[in-house]
Design an enzyme around this catalytic site. Structure first.
Site, PDB file in Angstrom:
ATOM      1  N   CYS A 112      32.829  37.966  41.383  1.00  0.00           N
ATOM      2  CA  CYS A 112      32.020  37.923  40.166  1.00  0.00           C
ATOM      3  C   CYS A 112      31.533  36.490  39.894  1.00  0.00           C
ATOM      4  O   CYS A 112      30.662  35.998  40.592  1.00  0.00           O
ATOM      5  CB  CYS A 112      32.795  38.508  38.989  1.00  0.00           C
ATOM      6  SG  CYS A 112      31.731  39.025  37.611  1.00  0.00           S
TER       7      CYS A 112
ATOM      8  N   HIS B  54      34.632  43.883  40.816  1.00  0.00           N
ATOM      9  CA  HIS B  54      36.043  43.502  40.733  1.00  0.00           C
ATOM     10  C   HIS B  54      36.884  44.447  41.586  1.00  0.00           C
ATOM     11  O   HIS B  54      37.257  45.539  41.135  1.00  0.00           O
ATOM     12  CB  HIS B  54      36.516  43.533  39.279  1.00  0.00           C
ATOM     13  CG  HIS B  54      35.975  42.420  38.451  1.00  0.00           C
ATOM     14  ND1 HIS B  54      36.572  41.190  38.369  1.00  0.00           N
ATOM     15  CD2 HIS B  54      34.852  42.354  37.682  1.00  0.00           C
ATOM     16  CE1 HIS B  54      35.861  40.401  37.585  1.00  0.00           C
ATOM     17  NE2 HIS B  54      34.807  41.076  37.157  1.00  0.00           N
TER      18      HIS B  54
ATOM     19  N   GLU C 225      39.917  44.120  42.352  1.00  0.00           N
ATOM     20  CA  GLU C 225      41.325  44.069  41.959  1.00  0.00           C
ATOM     21  C   GLU C 225      41.709  45.141  40.947  1.00  0.00           C
ATOM     22  O   GLU C 225      42.898  45.447  40.790  1.00  0.00           O
ATOM     23  CB  GLU C 225      41.670  42.684  41.396  1.00  0.00           C
ATOM     24  CG  GLU C 225      41.015  42.331  40.073  1.00  0.00           C
ATOM     25  CD  GLU C 225      39.632  41.691  40.208  1.00  0.00           C
ATOM     26  OE1 GLU C 225      39.200  41.012  39.262  1.00  0.00           O
ATOM     27  OE2 GLU C 225      38.993  41.883  41.262  1.00  0.00           O
TER      28      GLU C 225
END
Length: 507
Positions: A78, A165, A167
């Site tokens: 990002c 993202h 994660e």
């Protein structure tokens, strides 16, 4: 030890990156974006986190890419991707349509970062800026319907950037991407395990504490218990455990907790301090003020107890990462949600040095460490309980009478969950006493009494949570039992809010 460095620019997802990296069996460390350590042979790669800032802000985090780019593989997530693109001459500008939430990622050709991922997969976006123009050497390897440059690879360099993202749980194949980076691209062998964490943590504790004495506040919960076992393994009888009856514990919890530690070989002393806590909380209604008072009183009780032990130098705490990320900002950019008593409530001038062996772990990771240490399953499976206890579940002023009402209602709820086999299916549950009264009817008379809210949520790591769909007949039975058995309550409601936008606790 093979290490991945995560440079944190203030994203509240940063620790999730670390968690995914550790799940791939690779050790990692989080450091502020401005404090990249000198490269050593152990550092195998660098990940740049997201950030609430825009690369176009005057005070945006500035990363010294020259300290590591060209020497180890780099993955920007990002903000990290946008920063690298902007530094190379690309154009980053506010998106015409801000993208938050799920999006479909489409691969553009093949790339080592995307090996094993589907041609189209769901990813999680959270950004207001986008890379409008990629630098010449930045080859686009994936796009979404709204973002052309959703992922890039710098030609001739082990440098990648992604707009989404990987994660977070909602990026369905995000773990595959991160594993590709740390195991495939960075070449890590993946030998980071619970046993390795225990070994390295015990070694670090021994080196840091030396021959000093340590006091630790036990609560009967997973975090403080695992911290105690790690410290016991590291320093043995130098550890002195203290369990404080703040008057804000659950019903009968003080005696139950002391009994639970029998046979663990811990030196535990119980201290009755309910009068002090409740007196200091009299007339206080602001949640942050209550947290500060409770945190201050805990430490001062510890200080008084430590005076009876010669040369105590350290105060150990079972602080875990969700406490930290909600309580503090990393280098300024991240947002403080609320302070936790063992993070933001320590008084100035406290004489102890603080040691927090679990500070970088999520709750599920703490439980895995506890299991490896042989922690009693009854403690290992216990629901999280807030450090300030019922002080933040009695909304408004905390009085002995209101605490007693809540203790009774909470005990009925928790006991019912256990009796019906629902306790282990819930991440965290409890009752909250609301600062309002409502009209009711009991027998032939009018009542004007308290309202109790029940809260039960499911979660993996405490960073996000959703309410549990408890059976209607179960809720009806609990409501009836509370109203009939707890004098002063005539209404029970069930909280169906998720985190976010709500938090798990009400205060």
């Amino acid at each position: 030890m093979e290490t991945i460095i995560i440079l944190d620019s203030g994203s509240q997802y940063t620790q999730l990156i670390a968690r995914r990296v550790r799940e791939a069996g690779v050790y990692c460390e989080i450091v502020p974006f401005s404090k990249m350590p000198a490269l050593t042979p152990d550092i195998k790669g660098v990940i740049l986190s997201g950030s609430p800032a825009s690369v176009n802000d005057a005070n945006a985090p500035s990363i010294a890419l020259e300290a590591f780019r060209g020497q180890v593989p780099v993955l920007g997530i990002c903000y990290g991707a946008q920063y690298m693109a902007a530094q190379a001459g690309g154009k980053v500008a506010p998106s015409s349509r801000r993208e938050y939430g799920r999006a479909t990622l489409h691969k553009v050709g093949e790339d080592p970062l995307l090996v094993g991922m589907s041609a189209a997969s769901t990813v999680w976006m959270s950004h207001g800026d986008t890379i409008e123009t990629c630098p010449a050497a930045f080859r686009i390897i994936a796009s979404t319907d709204d973002v052309r440059c959703a992922a890039f690879h710098v030609e001739g360099e082990p440098v990648w950037g992604i707009q989404f993202h990987p994660e977070v749980h909602h990026s369905e194949e995000g773990a595959v991407l991160l594993r590709n980076f740390v195991r495939g691209i960075c070449g890590c062998t993946g030998d980071w395990t619970e046993a390795n964490f225990i070994e390295s943590t015990v070694r670090q504790l021994r080196e840091r504490i030396g021959k000093d004495k340590v006091i630790l506040g036990l609560s009967g919960g997973v975090d403080s218990s695992v911290a105690a076992l790690l410290l016991q393994r590291a320093v043995g009888t130098q550890l002195h455990c203290i369990f404080v009856d703040s008057g804000l514990l659950r019903k009968n919890e003080f005696n139950q907790v002391l009994a639970s530690y029998e046979g663990m070989g811990l030196q535990v002393r119980g201290i009755h301090a309910a009068d002090r806590f409740l007196s200091d909380l009299a007339g206080v209604t602001d949640p942050e003020t209550k947290r500060k008072i409770i945190g201050r009183d805990y430490v001062e009780v510890f200080q008084a107890a430590a005076q009876e032990i010669d040369d105590v130098k350290w105060l150990a705490q079972g602080t875990i990462y969700p406490d930290v990320i909600e309580s503090t900002s990393v280098g300024g950019p991240s947002v403080t949600i609320k302070s936790h008593h063992n993070v933001g409530g320590l008084p100035k001038g406290v004489k102890f040095q603080i040691v927090e062996p679990l500070r970088l772990l999520f709750k599920d990771e703490v439980r895995r460490i506890g299991k490896a240490l042989g922690l009693d399953p009854a403690i290992l499976g216990r629901h999280p309980f807030p450090g300030p206890g019922l002080g933040i579940r009695v909304l408004g002023e905390v009085t002995p009478e209101r605490v007693a009402i809540l203790q009774e209602a909470d005990a009925i709820f928790i006991d019912a969950l256990k009796a019906q086999g629902l306790y282990d299916k819930v991440w965290q549950a409890g009752a909250i006493l609301l600062p309002v009264k409502s009209v009711g009817v009991m027998g032939d008379g009018r009542t004007y009494e308290h309202c109790i809210a029940l809260r039960a949520v499911g979660s993996v790591d405490g960073m996000t949570a959703d309410w549990i769909h408890l059976p209607y007949d179960f809720l009806a039975g609990v409501s009836s039992d509370i109203i009939n058995r707890v004098r002063g309550i005539n209404r029970v409601v069930y909280d169906i809010s998720s985190k976010p936008p709500a938090t798990i606790e009400w205060e």
